[in-house]
Enzyme design. Structure first.
Site, short mmCIF file in Angstrom:
data_model
loop_
_atom_site.label_atom_id
_atom_site.label_comp_id
_atom_site.label_asym_id
_atom_site.label_seq_id
_atom_site.Cartn_x
_atom_site.Cartn_y
_atom_site.Cartn_z
N HIS A 85 -3.93 5.67 2.58
CA HIS A 85 -3.62 4.97 3.88
C HIS A 85 -1.97 4.86 4.07
O HIS A 85 -1.63 4.74 5.18
CB HIS A 85 -4.05 3.28 3.94
CG HIS A 85 -3.45 2.57 3.05
ND1 HIS A 85 -3.58 2.12 1.87
CD2 HIS A 85 -2.40 1.52 3.50
CE1 HIS A 85 -2.90 0.94 1.59
NE2 HIS A 85 -2.10 0.81 2.51
N ASP A 220 -8.14 5.30 -2.79
CA ASP A 220 -7.08 5.15 -1.98
C ASP A 220 -5.77 5.88 -2.48
O ASP A 220 -4.89 5.31 -2.82
CB ASP A 220 -6.65 3.84 -1.49
CG ASP A 220 -6.05 3.55 -0.33
OD1 ASP A 220 -5.29 4.43 0.18
OD2 ASP A 220 -5.93 2.39 0.36
N SER A 656 1.73 -0.98 -1.10
CA SER A 656 0.88 -0.11 -1.09
C SER A 656 1.46 1.31 -1.53
O SER A 656 2.36 1.72 -1.54
CB SER A 656 0.44 0.10 0.50
OG SER A 656 -0.34 -0.67 0.72
N1 ARG Z 1 -5.34 -3.52 3.38
C1 ARG Z 1 -4.55 -2.35 2.94
C2 ARG Z 1 -3.21 -2.61 2.87
O1 ARG Z 1 -2.57 -3.19 3.72
C3 ARG Z 1 -4.79 -1.02 3.96
C4 ARG Z 1 -5.96 -0.52 3.82
C5 ARG Z 1 -6.33 0.49 4.72
N2 ARG Z 1 -7.79 0.61 4.77
C6 ARG Z 1 -8.27 0.29 6.06
N3 ARG Z 1 -9.70 0.36 6.10
N4 ARG Z 1 -7.79 -0.07 7.06
O2 ARG Z 1 -2.40 -2.40 2.21
#
Ligand code: ARG
Length: 721
Positions: A85, A220, A656
């Site tokens: 992501h 991811d 992330s």
């Molecule tokens: N929740 C994750 C973060 O903020 C991002 C994940 C992205 N994936 C998604 N399905 N939108 O680090």
């Protein structure tokens, strides 16, 4: 007897392990107490090996990736691991409907196949404490004067310590809300190339349904490489650049995790506000969060409608959509968890205790009465502010109109030279071309209409633009009828020069100021945004400055009230390098439910839904998983491929892509998410529920090797068995 012994062992291990580990520590200031605790929990590295001022150390492998993520160097040739992501926008931008890397994945078989991106990465060179310099300049200032002076001094320090020719950038970060100031000096590398990515149905497996949730089965990750010039120094993209020879890179462990394993996460947590007042909690749960959520609900619905129709539109909107959806779900969850954990009540109790201590201390005793007054004054306008940013300006057309403000002031400036006007017009045309690459008119127009209606329905009458809705009613029909807003939107989108090539070109050839000022998109912008900026934004600025002053004082007072605690406390996240430590732990999300600390390939197959937008799999993946062809990546204990695991580390957005390291500093996973039950974590850390969600590095390697066949990437890594 046996039973009791077992009970004792169990409760002992719970006491040792199940408490989540709060704290995002500044690695260059790691206190002895905190370091000792890390060692007690299993760390085998010295302080010098973690962060050294004079020598290369682990911290040199940790980078800022792009605008808001973390990455880590994993080979002697500048190879980078981060999240899918985090690479998402670069992957989508490199894709076409014919060569759809977002959908199908991509691995460069050699360096020649790596793909240029617009990304950059930053390495932290050093950190200095500039508190004295800043605090002396601020002396007894408060309010507006202090805010302005702080900006000025911080700017001067950054400028003095930066060197654009050498790609060196210094940024001052106020720590503890401006009780302390640190300057972070970075080296920026602008040549970053895409090396590999799994297909989206691995990298974003589970989509928004699974986002922010455990148990999780998302791969991811994505892979990039940083290039330098021939002298191993930062440089802009050049075909002749060479892979960076890094100061440090992380070895990769195939050993996996056990319950209770030590886990250390390095990276760049973006922002937390753990000293938020109870008033701030209420503003979030009652006004800010619900407004954002209700507007994004609508925006996402219209985008989705177009994206599922056409793969070209999906590619065009994918990255934007993911970003909007991510924080749509976050803020919805944050509200629910703030209420569930009664964070408001917790804050109130802490504030009462503080007030008791502060009585008779002039510096501190009025903080909360002043805070209340500041909130009372701002509260009536808070919803409008959200409706402007998440509604009116969230229409990409209106956002673009705002971005053209330079052109507009140029046009309205009679003394501007012909030469400068020409340049401004050229720049505007270039901006328009790039805007059109991401613009989807149908979804934008529908959202524009909906937001205009929602503003009418949900914002206090006296705060609505004067005459605007009367005009709408007169020209287009009843304000209670959707068609009124649709007709108006059709007019705006059909007649603005922004979306019409012929009219835009005619305007550029012969720029007519009056026509420009009367463009329907501009008139809409003026009615809502310009008016908000003139009338209400100053009130918000005043509120924010007061909020900051009081927040800074509150922390100062807290530290004076409890000096022993202050000595081992960590500052809120400010997108500066931090280390958090903890361990691999399961949890009980709610009464009677137990969540294991890891997930496996079995769960990937269980979640598989053929043809689904979020849970589909490729034939090859199904085949390999069913055959259990896991090779050296299998977990010997579980006899399966471990996909994800959770730890009780304290991280937040910005982390992330962060490396999860074992006690020897070897890479065991990539942090990519937080769990739903602790989505209140920006404002209050919950020791029972907080977990970090990580992809197991062995799943990452399996995807690259077995599924992607990219042995060349595996061969570059230093594998620890
Ligand atoms: N929740 C994750 C973060 O903020 C991002 C994940 C992205 N994936 C998604 N399905 N939108 O680090």
């Amino acid at each position: 007897m046996k039973k009791i012994a077992l009970f004792l062992i169990l409760s002992l291990s719970i006491a040792l392990h199940s408490i989540a580990d709060e704290g995002m520590w500044l690695p260059q200031l790691l206190g002895q107490q905190v370091y000792n605790d890390m060692v007690k929990k299993g760390l085998k590295l010295t302080k010098e090996q973690l962060y050294s001022v004079n020598k290369n150390s682990l911290k040199d492998a940790i980078i800022i990736f792009g605008g808001g993520c973390t990455g880590e160097i994993v080979s002697a040739k500048g190879l980078i691991f981060t999240n899918h992501h985090c690479g998402y926008d670069a992957i989508a931008s490199a894709s076409t409907v014919e060569h759809n890397y977002l959908k199908d994945g991509f691995y460069a078989r050699n360096m020649g196949e790596e793909i240029k991106t617009r990304l950059s990465v930053q390495f932290l060179l050093r950190v200095e404490d500039v508190s004295n310099e800043v605090n002396n300049a601020l002396a007894d200032l408060s309010g507006k004067e202090r805010a302005a002076k702080q900006r000025e001094v911080m700017g001067a320090i950054s400028k003095r310590m930066s060197d654009a020719d050498k790609f060196i950038e210094a940024r001052v970060s106020p720590i503890f809300k401006g009780n302390q100031y640190l300057v972070f000096v970075y080296e920026r590398y602008n040549d970053v190339r895409l090396v590999g990515t799994p297909p989206e149905n691995i990298g974003k497996f589970g989509g928004d349904t699974d986002n922010w949730e455990w148990p999780r089965h998302t791969g991811d990750f994505s892979i990039f490489r940083v290039y330098a010039n021939k002298d191993n120094k930062p440089a802009n993209y050049d075909v002749n650049n060479v892979p960076l020879k890094p100061k440090w890179y992380l070895p990769v462990s195939l050993k996996g995790v056990k319950e209770g394993s030590f886990a250390m996460i390095w990276g760049y947590p973006g922002g937390t506000n753990r000293y938020e007042s109870s008033y701030g909690i209420k503003l979030a749960t009652d006004i800010n969060n619900p407004s954002l959520v209700e507007l994004r609900d609508v925006r996402l619905k219209y985008m989705r409608e177009e994206m599922v129709k056409d793969p070209a539109i999906k590619l065009k909107l994918a990255s934007n959509y993911a970003g909007i959806a991510n924080y749509w779900k976050f803020y919805d969850g944050e509200t629910k968890q703030l209420l569930k954990h009664d964070v408001f009540g917790q804050k109130k109790a802490a504030e009462e205790k503080f007030n008791g201590w502060a009585k008779g201390k002039p510096e501190f005793e009025n903080i909360f009465s002043e805070w209340k007054a500041a909130y009372d004054k701002w509260l009536p306008y808070a919803k409008q502010r959200m409706y402007i940013s998440q509604g009116i300006k969230a229409s990409p057309l209106i956002g673009f109109v705002e971005a053209l403000s330079g052109l507009r002031s140029a046009l309205n400036n009679p003394s501007l030279s012909k030469e400068n006007l020409k340049k401004t017009l050229e720049r505007a045309t270039a901006m328009r071309s790039s805007f059109l690459l991401s613009e989807d008119k149908p979804s934008d127009e529908k959202f524009f209409a909906a937001a205009t209606r929602m503003f009418y329905q949900n914002i206090a009458k006296e705060q609505q633009p004067k005459g605007f809705y009367e005009m709408l009613a007169q020209k287009y029909g009843s304000l209670d009828d959707d068609n009124t807003y649709k007709k108006y939107a059709a007019d705006v989108f059909g007649n603005t020069i922004v979306l019409n090539d012929a009219r835009w070109n005619a305007f550029i050839a012969n720029p007519d100021v009056t026509a420009f000022n009367n463009d329907p998109a501009y008139r809409h912008y003026d009615a809502f945004v310009a008016r908000y900026n003139a009338e209400y934004e100053p009130l918000y600025q005043e509120f924010e400055i007061k909020n900051n002053d009081l927040g800074r004082l509150y922390i100062k007072g807290e530290h004076e009230m409890n000096p022993a605690q202050a000595a081992k406390t960590y500052p809120d996240a400010t997108f500066t390098m931090r280390v958090s430590y903890g361990s691999v732990e399961p949890y009980n999300p709610r009464d009677g439910v137990f969540y294991d600390f890891l997930t496996t390939s079995k769960g990937v197959l269980e979640k598989y839904k053929p043809g689904d937008y979020e849970f589909d799999l490729t034939a090859k993946q199904i085949e390999l998983l069913r055959k259990k062809d896991f090779g050296q990546y299998a977990d010997p204990m579980r006899k399966d491929l471990v996909v994800g695991f959770i730890t009780n580390n304290d991280i937040t957005g910005g982390n992330s892509g962060s490396p999860v390291l074992n006690n020897k500093g070897e890479l065991i996973g990539l942090a990519f998410d937080g769990n739903y039950e602790a989505l209140s974590h920006k404002l209050a850390f919950d020791k029972t529920f907080n977990r970090t969600i990580n992809v197991d590095i062995r799943y990452v390697l399996w995807c690259i090797d077995k599924l992607g066949g990219a042995k060349n990437i595996i061969n570059e890594l230093k594998l620890m068995r």
